[in-house]
Design an enzyme around this catalytic site. Structure first.
Site, PDB file in Angstrom:
ATOM      1  N   HIS A  24       0.809  -1.221   0.000  1.00  0.00           N
ATOM      2  CA  HIS A  24       0.000   0.000   0.000  1.00  0.00           C
ATOM      3  C   HIS A  24       0.844   1.274   0.000  1.00  0.00           C
ATOM      4  O   HIS A  24       0.723   2.154   0.859  1.00  0.00           O
ATOM      5  CB  HIS A  24      -1.088   0.022   1.078  1.00  0.00           C
ATOM      6  CG  HIS A  24      -0.721  -0.590   2.406  1.00  0.00           C
ATOM      7  ND1 HIS A  24       0.188  -0.023   3.238  1.00  0.00           N
ATOM      8  CD2 HIS A  24      -1.155  -1.711   3.018  1.00  0.00           C
ATOM      9  CE1 HIS A  24       0.306  -0.767   4.310  1.00  0.00           C
ATOM     10  NE2 HIS A  24      -0.498  -1.801   4.207  1.00  0.00           N
ATOM     11  N   HIS A  78      -5.560  -8.846  14.717  1.00  0.00           N
ATOM     12  CA  HIS A  78      -5.750  -7.653  13.885  1.00  0.00           C
ATOM     13  C   HIS A  78      -6.587  -8.012  12.665  1.00  0.00           C
ATOM     14  O   HIS A  78      -6.422  -9.089  12.092  1.00  0.00           O
ATOM     15  CB  HIS A  78      -4.355  -7.144  13.478  1.00  0.00           C
ATOM     16  CG  HIS A  78      -4.338  -5.892  12.682  1.00  0.00           C
ATOM     17  ND1 HIS A  78      -5.328  -4.943  12.723  1.00  0.00           N
ATOM     18  CD2 HIS A  78      -3.409  -5.395  11.814  1.00  0.00           C
ATOM     19  CE1 HIS A  78      -5.016  -3.943  11.926  1.00  0.00           C
ATOM     20  NE2 HIS A  78      -3.854  -4.192  11.349  1.00  0.00           N
ATOM     21  N   GLU A  80      -6.661  -6.484   9.657  1.00  0.00           N
ATOM     22  CA  GLU A  80      -6.102  -6.231   8.319  1.00  0.00           C
ATOM     23  C   GLU A  80      -5.794  -7.548   7.602  1.00  0.00           C
ATOM     24  O   GLU A  80      -5.310  -8.510   8.203  1.00  0.00           O
ATOM     25  CB  GLU A  80      -4.842  -5.370   8.439  1.00  0.00           C
ATOM     26  CG  GLU A  80      -4.472  -4.734   7.111  1.00  0.00           C
ATOM     27  CD  GLU A  80      -3.309  -3.743   7.250  1.00  0.00           C
ATOM     28  OE1 GLU A  80      -2.827  -3.521   8.375  1.00  0.00           O
ATOM     29  OE2 GLU A  80      -2.901  -3.214   6.200  1.00  0.00           O
ATOM     30  N   ASP A  82      -3.663  -8.831   5.614  1.00  0.00           N
ATOM     31  CA  ASP A  82      -2.396  -9.568   5.542  1.00  0.00           C
ATOM     32  C   ASP A  82      -2.265 -10.538   6.719  1.00  0.00           C
ATOM     33  O   ASP A  82      -1.423 -11.432   6.698  1.00  0.00           O
ATOM     34  CB  ASP A  82      -1.181  -8.620   5.463  1.00  0.00           C
ATOM     35  CG  ASP A  82      -1.210  -7.494   6.471  1.00  0.00           C
ATOM     36  OD1 ASP A  82      -2.297  -7.175   6.988  1.00  0.00           O
ATOM     37  OD2 ASP A  82      -0.144  -6.922   6.751  1.00  0.00           O
ATOM     38  N   HIS A 144      -2.031  -0.594  14.919  1.00  0.00           N
ATOM     39  CA  HIS A 144      -2.268   0.657  14.257  1.00  0.00           C
ATOM     40  C   HIS A 144      -3.688   0.815  13.720  1.00  0.00           C
ATOM     41  O   HIS A 144      -3.971   1.790  12.996  1.00  0.00           O
ATOM     42  CB  HIS A 144      -1.241   0.828  13.129  1.00  0.00           C
ATOM     43  CG  HIS A 144      -1.450  -0.117  11.966  1.00  0.00           C
ATOM     44  ND1 HIS A 144      -1.646   0.347  10.684  1.00  0.00           N
ATOM     45  CD2 HIS A 144      -1.529  -1.457  11.882  1.00  0.00           C
ATOM     46  CE1 HIS A 144      -1.803  -0.664   9.861  1.00  0.00           C
ATOM     47  NE2 HIS A 144      -1.743  -1.769  10.553  1.00  0.00           N
ATOM     48  N   ASP A 163       1.206  -6.130  14.624  1.00  0.00           N
ATOM     49  CA  ASP A 163       1.998  -5.191  13.812  1.00  0.00           C
ATOM     50  C   ASP A 163       3.028  -4.383  14.604  1.00  0.00           C
ATOM     51  O   ASP A 163       3.926  -3.780  13.994  1.00  0.00           O
ATOM     52  CB  ASP A 163       1.064  -4.250  13.036  1.00  0.00           C
ATOM     53  CG  ASP A 163       0.628  -4.870  11.711  1.00  0.00           C
ATOM     54  OD1 ASP A 163       1.384  -5.688  11.164  1.00  0.00           O
ATOM     55  OD2 ASP A 163      -0.466  -4.547  11.233  1.00  0.00           O
ATOM     56  N   TYR A 191       9.506   0.845   9.270  1.00  0.00           N
ATOM     57  CA  TYR A 191       8.167   0.352   9.622  1.00  0.00           C
ATOM     58  C   TYR A 191       7.497   1.320  10.602  1.00  0.00           C
ATOM     59  O   TYR A 191       6.330   1.696  10.448  1.00  0.00           O
ATOM     60  CB  TYR A 191       8.311  -1.034  10.256  1.00  0.00           C
ATOM     61  CG  TYR A 191       7.020  -1.789  10.351  1.00  0.00           C
ATOM     62  CD1 TYR A 191       6.648  -2.683   9.354  1.00  0.00           C
ATOM     63  CD2 TYR A 191       6.161  -1.603  11.417  1.00  0.00           C
ATOM     64  CE1 TYR A 191       5.458  -3.370   9.429  1.00  0.00           C
ATOM     65  CE2 TYR A 191       4.968  -2.281  11.499  1.00  0.00           C
ATOM     66  CZ  TYR A 191       4.623  -3.166  10.503  1.00  0.00           C
ATOM     67  OH  TYR A 191       3.440  -3.836  10.578  1.00  0.00           O
ATOM     68  N   HIS A 222       5.224  -9.312  11.197  1.00  0.00           N
ATOM     69  CA  HIS A 222       6.074  -9.193  10.004  1.00  0.00           C
ATOM     70  C   HIS A 222       7.534  -9.242  10.432  1.00  0.00           C
ATOM     71  O   HIS A 222       7.918  -8.581  11.408  1.00  0.00           O
ATOM     72  CB  HIS A 222       5.863  -7.854   9.297  1.00  0.00           C
ATOM     73  CG  HIS A 222       4.494  -7.653   8.732  1.00  0.00           C
ATOM     74  ND1 HIS A 222       4.015  -8.358   7.655  1.00  0.00           N
ATOM     75  CD2 HIS A 222       3.507  -6.799   9.078  1.00  0.00           C
ATOM     76  CE1 HIS A 222       2.794  -7.959   7.369  1.00  0.00           C
ATOM     77  NE2 HIS A 222       2.453  -7.010   8.226  1.00  0.00           N
TER      78      HIS A 222
END
Ligand SMILES: Cc1cc2nc3c(=O)[nH]c(=O)nc-3n(C[C@H](O)[C@H](O)[C@H](O)COP(=O)(O)O)c2cc1C
Length: 394
Positions: A24, A78, A80, A82, A144, A163, A191, A222
């Site tokens: 993104h 989370h 999101e 991913d 986040h 994250d 990051y 990650h």
């Protein structure tokens, strides 16, 4: 790549995305990983999943260890995609599994995956006994997304904060001691600068809460797992989240015919003459997500743009919009540029710096057309004065 045991009975079962170069809008030059963790106790628990195209990779690793239908609990730290992207597939294979998430997570997951129904929403401090171990949940709102949470396993001193503490690095190595600290720190900083920075206040709350916990391993969602550099990464998060910067400068600019660049180089000379370390970043060749990594640790940020159609150049406008959203605070700033008539380019730079609450010790330099020797000399002096100001703040 096979599953990797982190602690007895706890495994990394994620996937490595070697090819990702843009996430993104963030340039991921080293690729990334999507980390998922399998905890084998009386109950079998999967913490987070992977981006949907990597589901098979994760499944293969889970199958090395157990039959996926035996998974009792899936924790979604989370929403999101991913991390949540493979939830429907996992839950289809593990029909008796309970899906544990935060209350905000429940709302977000239900919107993303209409087929998911059986949620167990948990709040900070709630825990689930899974046998010898327990899962304790900590909400991390806005670190986040509103739903973000961490799962902590006290019996193992293991924190799985999704994250937070992440880095985009694809590698064969799973642990922090296998990658040079310089690279690891740079990717963790990038990051932070591009994902976490706007939520620094919330990070400080999380760091405060973590202080009371025994932690000897942090498994982010990650990158590599922290176990040898815990002290270092916690110190960096402490620094970045307090918006502590170094006495150095970054000059960010773009130019059409070279005038703004001439001013940038005059400013650079002046700063260097005063002994300040300076990085020069032209937005035509530097990616804004790399430039933000410089901004994260630079106390002085100079941004230059010519005026194009009554505003800054689109590259500078994009950078300003990006930086404004990431909200770096407590910086010294300076705007500069070249123009023909209206001259709004440098003005808009200054507007953004003021909106961020930065101190602007020097007035903007906005030169008509091509700067002459006197104008360049005065830019160089402004650079020297800024360098001296930077020293005062050290
Ligand atoms: C396509 C184009 C549009 C421009 N629009 C404006 C403008 O709206 N207002 C203005 O003051 N100058 C405008 N200019 C003049 C430039 O700002 C001026 O040439 C400046 O010196 C360029 O700086 P640079 O050499 O750093 O690119 C425009 C120039 C170009 C090429």
């Amino acid at each position: 790549m096979t599953a990797v045991e982190l602690k007895s009975g706890i495994y990394w079962v994620g996937a490595v995305d070697w090819d990702l170069r843009n996430f993104h809008g963030y340039s991921t030059n080293r690729g990334t990983t999507y980390n998922a963790y399998l905890i084998m106790d009386e109950k079998t628990v999967l913490v987070d999943t992977v981006k949907r195209p990597f589901f098979d990779e994760m499944l293969e690793k889970i199958r090395e260890l157990t039959d996926p239908s035996k998974i009792d609990i899936v924790v979604a730290n989370h929403v999101e995609m991913d991390h949540s992207g493979s939830l429907p597939e996992v839950l289809a294979l593990a029909p008796r599994a309970e899906l544990v998430c935060s209350p905000q997570g429940e709302r977000g997951l239900a919107r993303h995956f209409k087929e998911l129904r059986r949620f167990k929403a948990v709040r900070t401090g709630e825990s689930i006994r899974i046998g010898r171990r327990s899962l304790v949940f900590h909400q991390m709102p806005m670190v986040h997304w509103p739903d973000s949470m961490a799962t902590y396993i006290p019996e193992e001193a293991l924190l799985l904060p999704n994250d937070a503490f992440g880095q985009h690095i694809a590698s064969a190595a799973r642990f922090d001691n296998c990658i040079e600290w310089g690279i690891l720190r740079e990717e963790a900083a990038k990051y932070y600068a591009n994902i976490v920075l706007p939520y620094s206040e919330q990070v400080r709350n999380v760091l405060g809460a973590l202080r009371g916990l025994k932690i000897d391993m942090i498994g982010p969602s990650h990158g590599v797992i922290w176990r040898s550099r815990l002290r270092e990464i916690l110190a960096e998060y402490e620094k970045w989240s307090s918006q502590r910067t170094d006495a150095r400068a970054v000059i960010v600019y773009d130019t059409m015919w070279g005038s703004t660049e001439k001013i940038a180089r005059a400013l650079q000379k002046g700063l260097e003459e005063s002994g300040a370390p300076v990085a020069l970043r032209c937005l035509r060749s530097c990616h804004i997500s790399d430039v933000m990594t410089d901004v994260l640790e630079s106390r002085l940020v100079l941004v230059g743009s010519p005026t194009l159609n009554s505003g800054p150049m689109p590259t500078v406008a994009a950078f300003l919009s990006y930086m404004r959203g990431l909200r770096p605070a407590g910086r010294l700033g300076m705007a500069f540029g070249s123009c023909g008539w209206g001259g709004q380019g440098a003005g808009e730079v200054e507007t953004v710096m003021k909106a961020l609450g930065w101190e602007l010790p020097e007035p903007a330099i906005n030169v008509r057309w091509v700067p002459g020797p006197e104008e360049l000399a005065s830019a160089r002096e402004a650079g020297r004065r800024l360098g001296a100001r930077l020293k005062e703040t050290a």
